[in-house]
Design a protein around this motif. Structure first.
Motif, PDB file in Angstrom:
ATOM      1  N   GLY A 303      -1.495  -4.427  21.952  1.00  0.00           N
ATOM      2  CA  GLY A 303      -0.293  -5.201  22.193  1.00  0.00           C
ATOM      3  C   GLY A 303       0.233  -5.859  20.924  1.00  0.00           C
ATOM      4  N   VAL A 304       1.546  -5.973  20.858  1.00  0.00           N
ATOM      5  CA  VAL A 304       2.196  -6.572  19.688  1.00  0.00           C
ATOM      6  C   VAL A 304       1.801  -8.033  19.542  1.00  0.00           C
ATOM      7  CG1 VAL A 304       4.432  -7.212  18.717  1.00  0.00           C
ATOM      8  CG2 VAL A 304       4.126  -4.947  19.748  1.00  0.00           C
ATOM      9  N   ALA A 305       1.706  -8.750  20.663  1.00  0.00           N
ATOM     10  CA  ALA A 305       1.403 -10.180  20.605  1.00  0.00           C
ATOM     11  C   ALA A 305       0.058 -10.456  19.946  1.00  0.00           C
ATOM     12  CB  ALA A 305       1.433 -10.766  22.015  1.00  0.00           C
ATOM     13  N   ALA A 306      -0.906  -9.566  20.157  1.00  0.00           N
ATOM     14  CA  ALA A 306      -2.229  -9.760  19.572  1.00  0.00           C
ATOM     15  C   ALA A 306      -2.193  -9.710  18.051  1.00  0.00           C
ATOM     16  CB  ALA A 306      -3.196  -8.711  20.106  1.00  0.00           C
ATOM     17  N   MET A 307      -1.191  -9.045  17.497  1.00  0.00           N
ATOM     18  CA  MET A 307      -1.087  -8.905  16.051  1.00  0.00           C
ATOM     19  C   MET A 307      -0.289 -10.030  15.395  1.00  0.00           C
ATOM     20  SD  MET A 307      -2.807  -6.160  15.306  1.00  0.00           S
ATOM     21  CE  MET A 307      -3.936  -6.697  16.613  1.00  0.00           C
ATOM     22  N   VAL A 308       0.314 -10.889  16.201  1.00  0.00           N
ATOM     23  CA  VAL A 308       1.129 -11.962  15.638  1.00  0.00           C
ATOM     24  C   VAL A 308       0.273 -12.935  14.842  1.00  0.00           C
ATOM     25  CG1 VAL A 308       2.579 -13.950  16.213  1.00  0.00           C
ATOM     26  CG2 VAL A 308       2.941 -11.773  17.383  1.00  0.00           C
ATOM     27  N   ARG A 309      -0.897 -13.304  15.373  1.00  0.00           N
ATOM     28  CA  ARG A 309      -1.782 -14.224  14.658  1.00  0.00           C
ATOM     29  C   ARG A 309      -2.220 -13.631  13.325  1.00  0.00           C
ATOM     30  NH1 ARG A 309      -4.841 -18.141  17.560  1.00  0.00           N
ATOM     31  NH2 ARG A 309      -6.780 -17.408  16.611  1.00  0.00           N
ATOM     32  N   VAL A 310      -2.550 -12.351  13.337  1.00  0.00           N
ATOM     33  CA  VAL A 310      -2.954 -11.685  12.098  1.00  0.00           C
ATOM     34  C   VAL A 310      -1.779 -11.639  11.120  1.00  0.00           C
ATOM     35  CG1 VAL A 310      -3.874  -9.564  11.107  1.00  0.00           C
ATOM     36  CG2 VAL A 310      -4.654 -10.326  13.345  1.00  0.00           C
ATOM     37  N   SER A 311      -0.584 -11.388  11.637  1.00  0.00           N
ATOM     38  CA  SER A 311       0.608 -11.350  10.790  1.00  0.00           C
ATOM     39  C   SER A 311       0.863 -12.698  10.134  1.00  0.00           C
ATOM     40  CB  SER A 311       1.825 -10.932  11.619  1.00  0.00           C
ATOM     41  OG  SER A 311       1.652  -9.641  12.167  1.00  0.00           O
ATOM     42  N   LEU A 312       0.577 -13.775  10.875  1.00  0.00           N
ATOM     43  CA  LEU A 312       0.758 -15.117  10.310  1.00  0.00           C
ATOM     44  C   LEU A 312      -0.155 -15.324   9.108  1.00  0.00           C
ATOM     45  CD1 LEU A 312       2.018 -17.931  10.474  1.00  0.00           C
ATOM     46  CD2 LEU A 312       0.222 -18.565  12.108  1.00  0.00           C
ATOM     47  N   VAL A 313      -1.379 -14.813   9.187  1.00  0.00           N
ATOM     48  CA  VAL A 313      -2.307 -14.916   8.057  1.00  0.00           C
ATOM     49  C   VAL A 313      -1.754 -14.162   6.850  1.00  0.00           C
ATOM     50  CG1 VAL A 313      -4.637 -14.348   7.252  1.00  0.00           C
ATOM     51  CG2 VAL A 313      -4.288 -15.188   9.581  1.00  0.00           C
ATOM     52  N   VAL A 314      -1.153 -12.998   7.089  1.00  0.00           N
ATOM     53  CA  VAL A 314      -0.571 -12.218   5.997  1.00  0.00           C
ATOM     54  C   VAL A 314       0.561 -12.996   5.326  1.00  0.00           C
ATOM     55  CG1 VAL A 314       0.654 -10.102   5.409  1.00  0.00           C
ATOM     56  CG2 VAL A 314      -1.199 -10.034   7.058  1.00  0.00           C
ATOM     57  N   VAL A 315       1.414 -13.617   6.114  1.00  0.00           N
ATOM     58  CA  VAL A 315       2.542 -14.386   5.570  1.00  0.00           C
ATOM     59  C   VAL A 315       2.032 -15.532   4.699  1.00  0.00           C
ATOM     60  CG1 VAL A 315       4.473 -15.889   6.154  1.00  0.00           C
ATOM     61  CG2 VAL A 315       4.123 -13.773   7.424  1.00  0.00           C
ATOM     62  N   ILE A 316       1.046 -16.269   5.195  1.00  0.00           N
ATOM     63  CA  ILE A 316       0.517 -17.409   4.435  1.00  0.00           C
ATOM     64  C   ILE A 316      -0.144 -16.939   3.152  1.00  0.00           C
ATOM     65  CG2 ILE A 316      -1.138 -19.312   4.480  1.00  0.00           C
ATOM     66  CD1 ILE A 316      -0.698 -19.479   7.498  1.00  0.00           C
ATOM     67  N   SER A 317      -0.921 -15.856   3.236  1.00  0.00           N
ATOM     68  CA  SER A 317      -1.630 -15.374   2.048  1.00  0.00           C
ATOM     69  C   SER A 317      -0.675 -14.863   0.978  1.00  0.00           C
ATOM     70  CB  SER A 317      -2.623 -14.278   2.437  1.00  0.00           C
ATOM     71  OG  SER A 317      -1.963 -13.139   2.937  1.00  0.00           O
ATOM     72  N   THR A 318       0.373 -14.163   1.387  1.00  0.00           N
ATOM     73  CA  THR A 318       1.339 -13.690   0.394  1.00  0.00           C
ATOM     74  C   THR A 318       2.119 -14.849  -0.225  1.00  0.00           C
ATOM     75  OG1 THR A 318       2.828 -13.215   2.247  1.00  0.00           O
ATOM     76  CG2 THR A 318       1.641 -11.360   1.309  1.00  0.00           C
ATOM     77  N   ALA A 319       2.376 -15.876   0.559  1.00  0.00           N
ATOM     78  CA  ALA A 319       3.014 -17.075   0.006  1.00  0.00           C
ATOM     79  C   ALA A 319       2.091 -17.731  -1.013  1.00  0.00           C
ATOM     80  CB  ALA A 319       3.345 -18.055   1.132  1.00  0.00           C
ATOM     81  N   PHE A 320       0.798 -17.747  -0.705  1.00  0.00           N
ATOM     82  CA  PHE A 320      -0.203 -18.300  -1.614  1.00  0.00           C
ATOM     83  C   PHE A 320      -0.170 -17.568  -2.951  1.00  0.00           C
ATOM     84  CE2 PHE A 320      -4.472 -20.590  -0.742  1.00  0.00           C
ATOM     85  CZ  PHE A 320      -4.319 -21.324  -1.908  1.00  0.00           C
ATOM     86  N   VAL A 321      -0.173 -16.241  -2.895  1.00  0.00           N
ATOM     87  CA  VAL A 321      -0.157 -15.431  -4.121  1.00  0.00           C
ATOM     88  C   VAL A 321       1.150 -15.630  -4.878  1.00  0.00           C
ATOM     89  CG1 VAL A 321      -0.190 -13.077  -5.018  1.00  0.00           C
ATOM     90  CG2 VAL A 321      -1.781 -13.741  -3.232  1.00  0.00           C
ATOM     91  N   GLY A 322       2.258 -15.817  -4.148  1.00  0.00           N
ATOM     92  CA  GLY A 322       3.533 -16.109  -4.805  1.00  0.00           C
ATOM     93  C   GLY A 322       3.454 -17.376  -5.632  1.00  0.00           C
ATOM     94  N   ILE A 323       2.769 -18.381  -5.119  1.00  0.00           N
ATOM     95  CA  ILE A 323       2.586 -19.633  -5.863  1.00  0.00           C
ATOM     96  C   ILE A 323       1.677 -19.402  -7.068  1.00  0.00           C
ATOM     97  CG2 ILE A 323       1.598 -21.956  -5.725  1.00  0.00           C
ATOM     98  CD1 ILE A 323       2.517 -22.023  -2.801  1.00  0.00           C
ATOM     99  N   PHE A 324       0.617 -18.615  -6.887  1.00  0.00           N
ATOM    100  CA  PHE A 324      -0.273 -18.281  -8.006  1.00  0.00           C
ATOM    101  C   PHE A 324       0.508 -17.624  -9.137  1.00  0.00           C
ATOM    102  CE2 PHE A 324      -4.987 -18.145  -6.732  1.00  0.00           C
ATOM    103  CZ  PHE A 324      -4.858 -19.289  -5.988  1.00  0.00           C
ATOM    104  N   ALA A 325       1.333 -16.636  -8.756  1.00  0.00           N
ATOM    105  CA  ALA A 325       2.087 -15.899  -9.774  1.00  0.00           C
ATOM    106  C   ALA A 325       3.136 -16.784 -10.433  1.00  0.00           C
ATOM    107  CB  ALA A 325       2.750 -14.687  -9.130  1.00  0.00           C
TER     108      ALA A 325
END
Length: 460
Positions: A303-325
C-alpha cells in the motif's frame, strides 16, 4: 585555541547526533524524530557560526528536492506489493514454495532466490517487496521464532543487494557508472570477480545455519487455507513475469513496476473477483483480508500509505545533506584524505566515508554521491583510474548502507518483511564483501612492497 573550539562543536554535534540515531534505532523509535533532533543540533552549531535560519532552511529545502524521484519509487513499491497480494501472485508463490522448501533449505533458498530475482530486476526494494514478502510468509513462530525470522530476513536482504549492486538494471550501478564516467558492463565484470569469494562464504555460512538451526515453516494447513481464499495457478504469476521480461528488456524499473501493477489489478478484478473499490483501497492502504479469514494476520501488507513514513525519512535526510553541502561542513575531511596513498588505504577511506555518509545521509543514493564527491580528488591524486573508484564504491557504500538500521536501504526492506534491525548480523554477504576485499587489497599491497624490497636488495 579558537580553531580547536570551533572544531569541537562540530565533533560534539556529530557524536550526539549519532548517539541519538543509534538510541532511536535500538528503542524502535520512528527514525524521523531522531533525524529531526540531529538536524536541530547542527542548526544550533551552524547558527553560532553565523548562518541565518532562513539560509539553513533554504539549503534544506533545496536538498529535499532531490528526494522527489526516490519518493516516487517508494510509493510505487507499496502499490506493487499490494497489487501482487490482491492478484494472488504472492499467495501462489507461497503455495508452491511450501511444496518444495524444507526447514533445512529455507535459508539457502531465500538467499539464492532473492539474489537471482534482484539480478533480473535490478532493484532490492522490488525484490524484497515481492518474493521477499512471499518467503517471509512461510516462516512460522515457535521456539526461536524471532531469531529465525531475522535469519531469513537477513538472507533475503543480503540476496536483494547482490543484484542491486551488480545488475545492469540497477539504479545504483547506473548511478555509479554515471558519476565516475565508467562503462557499466566493465564495472559489472569487475564486480563479478570480487564477489565470488564473499558469495561462497555467505553460502557456506547459510548452509551452516540451515544444518544447525532449521527454520520452522508454516503449518501444512496454510496451503489449504491459501487455496480456499484465493484462486491460485500459473496465471496469477503473470505480474511477476511481466516485471521480469520488461526488466530484461532494459525498460526502466519504474515502468516495469507500473506495467506489473496494471496487470495485477486486472487479475484482482477479473480473476480474484475483487471490486474496483476494494482494489483501490488495497493500493492505497495495503492489502488485507476479512477479520474472519484464518489468513488475515498473514496475508497483508503493501500500500502507498505504508511508504509515506519511509518517504518522510527520505525528505528529512536529503534536507540534512543539503545543509551539509551548503555549509561545507565536510571540508576538513579533505585534508585527512591527503594521507591516503595505497589501494588498500583508498578502499578503507571509501568504506569509512561511505559509512559516515550512509549514517547521516540515510539513503543509499546520497551516500554514493557524498562519498564519490569526497573521494574523487583522492583517487585522482593517487593516479587511480575511474574504474577503481567505481568498484570501491560498489564494494563499500552500496552494501554498507543496508547495514545502517536507520538508512532507507535497510529500513525499508526490514519494514516490508516485518522485522527490526535484528536481521543485520545475518545479512552475511553485505559485510563479507567489503571485509574480504579489504583483506585482499592489504595482502596485495604487502606482497608488492615485499617484491620491491627484494628487488632493491638484489640491485644492491
Amino acid at each position: 585555541m579558537h580553531r580547536w573550539i570551533a572544531l569541537m562543536d562540530i565533533v560534539l554535534a556529530f557524536g550526539l547526533s549519532f548517539a541519538v540515531l543509534v538510541a532511536g534505532a535500538l528503542r524502535g523509535v520512528f527514525i524521523a524524530y531522531p533525524l529531526l533532533m540531529a538536524m536541530a543540533l547542527f542548526g544550533v552549531v551552524l547558527r553560532r557560526r553565523g548562518f541565518a535560519l532562513r539560509a539553513l532552511a533554504t539549503m534544506g529545502w533545496v536538498g529535499s528536492q532531490k528526494a522527489l524521484p526516490v519518493i516516487g519509487v517508494l510509493l510505487l513499491i507499496g502499490a506493487v506489493t499490494a497489487s501482487w497480494m490482491a492478484a494472488g501472485t504472492v499467495p501462489t508463490l507461497v503455495y508452491y514454495g511450501l511444496r518444495v522448501v524444507t526447514p533445512h533449505t529455507m535459508v539457502l533458498v531465500a538467499f539464492g532466490l532473492a539474489s537471482g530475482v534482484s539480478l533480473l530486476l535490478g532493484t532490492s526494494f522490488g525484490t524484497v517487496g515481492t518474493v521477499g514478502v512471499a518467503l517471509m510468509m512461510m516462516v512460522t513462530g515457535g521456539e526461536g521464532g524471532e531469531l529465525h525470522r531475522w535469519l531469513v530476513a537477513g538472507a533475503i536482504i543480503a540476496g536483494a543487494y547482490v543484484g542491486d549492486r551488480a545488475s545492469p538494471m540497477s539504479s545504483s550501478a547506473l548511478l555509479i557508472a554515471a558519476v565516475t564516467r565508467t562503462d557499466l558492463y566493465d564495472n559489472i565484470r569487475a564486480m563479478g570477480r570480487t564477489s565470488l569469494l564473499p558469495l561462497g562464504l555467505a553460502i557456506a555460512i547459510y548452509a551452516g545455519f540451515a544444518w544447525v538451526s532449521p527454520v520452522p515453516l508454516a503449518a501444512s494447513s496454510l496451503g489449504h487455507d491459501l487455496a480456499a481464499e484465493f484462486r491460485l495457478g500459473p496465471v496469477t504469476l503473470v505480474p511477476a513475469g511481466v516485471m521480469v521480461l520488461l526488466a530484461l528488456g532494459r525498460l526502466p524499473v519504474q515502468r516495469a513496476m507500473l506495467a506489473s501493477t496494471a496487470t495485477a489489478i486486472v487479475l484482482a478484478l477479473g480473476y480474484q473477483h475483487y471490486s474496483l473499490g476494494q482494489v483501490l483501497q488495497f493500493l492505497l492502504t495495503g492489502f488485507e483480508l476479512a477479520p474472519t479469514s484464518p489468513l488475515n494476520a498473514i496475508v497483508l501488507g503493501g500500500g502507498v500509505a505504508a511508504m509515506v513514513r519511509v518517504s518522510l525519512v527520505v525528505v528529512i535526510s536529503t534536507a540534512f545533506v543539503g545543509i551539509f553541502a551548503g555549509t561545507d561542513l565536510l571540508h576538513r575531511l579533505e585534508r585527512s584524505l591527503a594521507r591516503v596513498k595505497t589501494p588498500g588505504d583508498r578502499f578503507l577511506a571509501t568504506a569509512l566515508v561511505g559509512t559516515l555518509a550512509a549514517a547521516f545521509g540515510c539513503t543509499q543514493t546520497i551516500a554514493i554521491l557524498l562519498t564519490q564527491q569526497q573521494l574523487d580528488p583522492t583517487y585522482r591524486r593517487t593516479q587511480a583510474p575511474p574504474s577503481a573508484l567505481a568498484l570501491d564504491l560498489e564494494n563499500t557504500v552500496v552494501v554498507i548502507a543496508p547495514l545502517i538500521p536507520w538508512n532507507i536501504a535497510g529500513l525499508l526492506p526490514a519494514t516490508l518483511l516485518g522485522v527490526n534491525a535484528g536481521f543485520i548480523p545475518f545479512a552475511c554477504y553485505l559485510y563479507l564483501l567489503p571485509l574480504v576485499t579489504l583483506l585482499w587489497l592489504r595482502r596485495k599491497t604487502a606482497a608488492a612492497a615485499l617484491a620491491t624490497a627484494s628487488s632493491d636488495l638484489d640491485y644492491s
